[in-house]
Design a protein around this motif. Structure first.
Motif, PDB file in Angstrom:
ATOM      1  N   ARG A  16      48.928  45.513  34.648  1.00 13.99           N
ATOM      2  CA  ARG A  16      47.729  45.804  33.866  1.00 13.99           C
ATOM      3  C   ARG A  16      46.615  46.229  34.813  1.00 13.99           C
ATOM      4  N   TYR A  17      45.645  46.987  34.291  1.00 12.95           N
ATOM      5  CA  TYR A  17      44.444  47.284  35.066  1.00 12.95           C
ATOM      6  C   TYR A  17      43.282  46.482  34.471  1.00 12.95           C
ATOM      7  N   GLY A  18      42.146  46.463  35.185  1.00 14.15           N
ATOM      8  CA  GLY A  18      41.057  45.557  34.853  1.00 14.15           C
ATOM      9  C   GLY A  18      40.548  45.612  33.429  1.00 14.15           C
ATOM     10  N   SER A  19      40.134  46.788  32.963  1.00 11.90           N
ATOM     11  CA  SER A  19      39.567  46.870  31.616  1.00 11.90           C
ATOM     12  C   SER A  19      40.625  46.594  30.549  1.00 11.90           C
ATOM     13  N   GLN A  20      41.878  46.888  30.860  1.00 14.17           N
ATOM     14  CA  GLN A  20      42.961  46.573  29.934  1.00 14.17           C
ATOM     15  C   GLN A  20      43.107  45.049  29.795  1.00 14.17           C
ATOM     16  N   LEU A  21      43.010  44.344  30.908  1.00 17.92           N
ATOM     17  CA  LEU A  21      43.076  42.886  30.875  1.00 17.92           C
ATOM     18  C   LEU A  21      41.921  42.305  30.065  1.00 17.92           C
ATOM     19  N   ARG A  22      40.743  42.871  30.241  1.00 18.21           N
ATOM     20  CA  ARG A  22      39.583  42.391  29.485  1.00 18.21           C
ATOM     21  C   ARG A  22      39.804  42.568  27.984  1.00 18.21           C
ATOM     22  N   THR A  23      40.290  43.751  27.582  1.00 17.80           N
ATOM     23  CA  THR A  23      40.524  44.021  26.165  1.00 17.80           C
ATOM     24  C   THR A  23      41.567  43.071  25.586  1.00 17.80           C
ATOM     25  N   GLU A  24      42.654  42.855  26.323  1.00 16.55           N
ATOM     26  CA  GLU A  24      43.717  42.000  25.818  1.00 16.55           C
ATOM     27  C   GLU A  24      43.284  40.532  25.775  1.00 16.55           C
ATOM     28  N   SER A  31      37.536  37.360  20.848  1.00 18.63           N
ATOM     29  CA  SER A  31      36.218  37.567  21.480  1.00 18.63           C
ATOM     30  C   SER A  31      35.358  36.300  21.433  1.00 18.63           C
ATOM     31  N   THR A  32      36.009  35.142  21.286  1.00 16.17           N
ATOM     32  CA  THR A  32      35.260  33.884  21.276  1.00 16.17           C
ATOM     33  C   THR A  32      34.581  33.647  22.618  1.00 16.17           C
ATOM     34  N   TRP A  33      35.274  34.011  23.702  1.00 24.07           N
ATOM     35  CA  TRP A  33      34.713  33.888  25.047  1.00 24.07           C
ATOM     36  C   TRP A  33      34.736  35.274  25.683  1.00 24.07           C
ATOM     37  N   PRO A  34      33.750  36.124  25.359  1.00 20.73           N
ATOM     38  CA  PRO A  34      33.764  37.503  25.860  1.00 20.73           C
ATOM     39  C   PRO A  34      33.661  37.572  27.375  1.00 20.73           C
ATOM     40  N   LEU A  35      34.365  38.539  27.935  1.00 20.93           N
ATOM     41  CA  LEU A  35      34.334  38.789  29.374  1.00 20.93           C
ATOM     42  C   LEU A  35      33.690  40.141  29.628  1.00 20.93           C
ATOM     43  N   ASN A  36      33.126  40.304  30.818  1.00 21.04           N
ATOM     44  CA  ASN A  36      32.724  41.646  31.219  1.00 21.04           C
ATOM     45  C   ASN A  36      33.680  42.103  32.323  1.00 21.04           C
ATOM     46  N   VAL A  37      33.723  43.394  32.528  1.00 19.69           N
ATOM     47  CA  VAL A  37      34.667  43.950  33.496  1.00 19.69           C
ATOM     48  C   VAL A  37      34.421  43.407  34.897  1.00 19.69           C
ATOM     49  N   GLY A  38      33.155  43.144  35.216  1.00 19.59           N
ATOM     50  CA  GLY A  38      32.842  42.591  36.523  1.00 19.59           C
ATOM     51  C   GLY A  38      33.516  41.241  36.749  1.00 19.59           C
ATOM     52  N   GLN A  39      33.512  40.373  35.714  1.00 22.20           N
ATOM     53  CA  GLN A  39      34.189  39.079  35.821  1.00 22.20           C
ATOM     54  C   GLN A  39      35.686  39.261  36.075  1.00 22.20           C
ATOM     55  N   VAL A  40      36.264  40.225  35.368  1.00 20.69           N
ATOM     56  CA  VAL A  40      37.704  40.455  35.486  1.00 20.69           C
ATOM     57  C   VAL A  40      38.050  40.881  36.911  1.00 20.69           C
ATOM     58  N   TYR A  41      37.323  41.867  37.446  1.00 20.19           N
ATOM     59  CA  TYR A  41      37.661  42.377  38.776  1.00 20.19           C
ATOM     60  C   TYR A  41      37.336  41.362  39.876  1.00 20.19           C
ATOM     61  N   THR A  42      36.287  40.565  39.672  1.00 15.94           N
ATOM     62  CA  THR A  42      35.995  39.502  40.637  1.00 15.94           C
ATOM     63  C   THR A  42      37.127  38.484  40.668  1.00 15.94           C
ATOM     64  N   THR A  43      37.614  38.123  39.479  1.00 14.26           N
ATOM     65  CA  THR A  43      38.726  37.165  39.396  1.00 14.26           C
ATOM     66  C   THR A  43      39.994  37.755  39.987  1.00 14.26           C
ATOM     67  N   LEU A  44      40.257  39.032  39.717  1.00  8.07           N
ATOM     68  CA  LEU A  44      41.444  39.676  40.281  1.00  8.07           C
ATOM     69  C   LEU A  44      41.382  39.701  41.819  1.00  8.07           C
ATOM     70  N   SER A  45      40.206  39.935  42.352  1.00  6.55           N
ATOM     71  CA  SER A  45      40.061  39.941  43.818  1.00  6.55           C
ATOM     72  C   SER A  45      40.388  38.578  44.406  1.00  6.55           C
ATOM     73  N   ARG A  46      39.952  37.504  43.720  1.00  9.57           N
ATOM     74  CA  ARG A  46      40.244  36.155  44.209  1.00  9.57           C
ATOM     75  C   ARG A  46      41.729  35.833  44.068  1.00  9.57           C
ATOM     76  N   LEU A  47      42.319  36.274  42.971  1.00 10.63           N
ATOM     77  CA  LEU A  47      43.756  36.050  42.788  1.00 10.63           C
ATOM     78  C   LEU A  47      44.558  36.808  43.846  1.00 10.63           C
TER      79      LEU A  47
END
Length: 239
Positions: A16-24, A31-47
């Motif tokens: 998956r790519y970042g924005s795809q992960l956010r959408t899924e 959308s109970t706990w909405p994410l922004n793309v920045g959160q996703v990519y920051t988390t991916l960098s740590r992972l």
């Protein structure tokens, strides 16, 4: 909420790519706990730093794809097996507010409770309507079922909060009427949650009576959540 584990769970289904992960992620949780793309990519960098994901090329549109590693799968399996720790519960703003309001000069704590109860009951009714809409067609898609599970948890949570607020109000009334506080010790009302309810009765309720806080909404929420735990039907959570 563990965003990192949520992303690992989605990556286990494939690259998956970042924005795809956010959408899924938002689709799965409604959308109970909405994410922004920045959160996703920051988390991916740590992972990626921790060896749980790695980059693996690009898709046709040039998006960088991430894949889960064996280390990431082991972490995900451990997360699924391990109970959520309740030893250190997250801070609850409502509990803190009521705790600070007790005895605060110039604060009518019963007014604070009434205002919160109105808001909580409205939220419970909104969640109940959303559940009715979700069940118009039997949910079969995994995202629909996942969203229904989250929604039902929110219904249970708001229902419990409404009962707790009733309990708080009874507790404060009893405190105000204790000897030495300007009144006499009252008899324990039937079903008083501060003293323990009668068997089979709901906390904060009088046997044979509907709680005065919101009879319609309490009935609606009970009707909404009971079938999910008792009636077998198509889909894990379908009524």
């Amino acid at each position: 909420m563990s965003i990192r584990h949520g992303l690992l769970a989605l990556l286990e289904r494939g690259p998956r790519y970042g924005s795809q992960l956010r959408t899924e992620f938002e689709s799965r949780t409604g959308s109970t706990w909405p994410l922004n793309v920045g959160q996703v990519y920051t988390t991916l960098s740590r992972l990626e730093r921790d060896g749980m994901v790695t980059q693996e090329g690009e898709d046709e549109a040039g998006h960088t794809l991430y894949v889960i590693t064996e280390t990431g799968r082991a972490e995900l399996r451990s997360w699924f097996r391990t109970p959520v720790d309740r030893a250190s519960p997250p801070r609850d703003e409502l509990a803190i507010k009521l705790a600070m309001a007790v005895g605060a000069p110039g604060v009518d704590i019963r007014e604070v409770i009434q205002a919160q109860r109105h808001h909580t009951i409205q939220a419970m009714q909104d969640y109940t309507r959303l559940k009715a809409q979700a069940l118009e067609a039997v949910p079969t898609d995994r995202d629909e079922v996942a969203w229904l599970l989250v929604l039902e948890q929110l219904i249970f949570q708001t229902e419990a909060e409404a009962r707790w607020l009733d309990h708080c109000e009874v507790r404060l009334i009893r405190l105000a009427m204790m000897p030495g506080r300007g009144g006499k010790q009252p008899e324990t009302p039937p079903g008083d949650p501060a003293a323990g309810s009668a068997p089979g009765s709901a906390p904060g309720s009088t046997p044979g009576a509907t709680p005065r806080s919101a009879p319609a909404s309490a009935a609606a929420s009970t009707a909404a959540v009971a079938p999910a735990s008792s009636a077998p039907s198509a889909g894990p959570t379908a009524d």
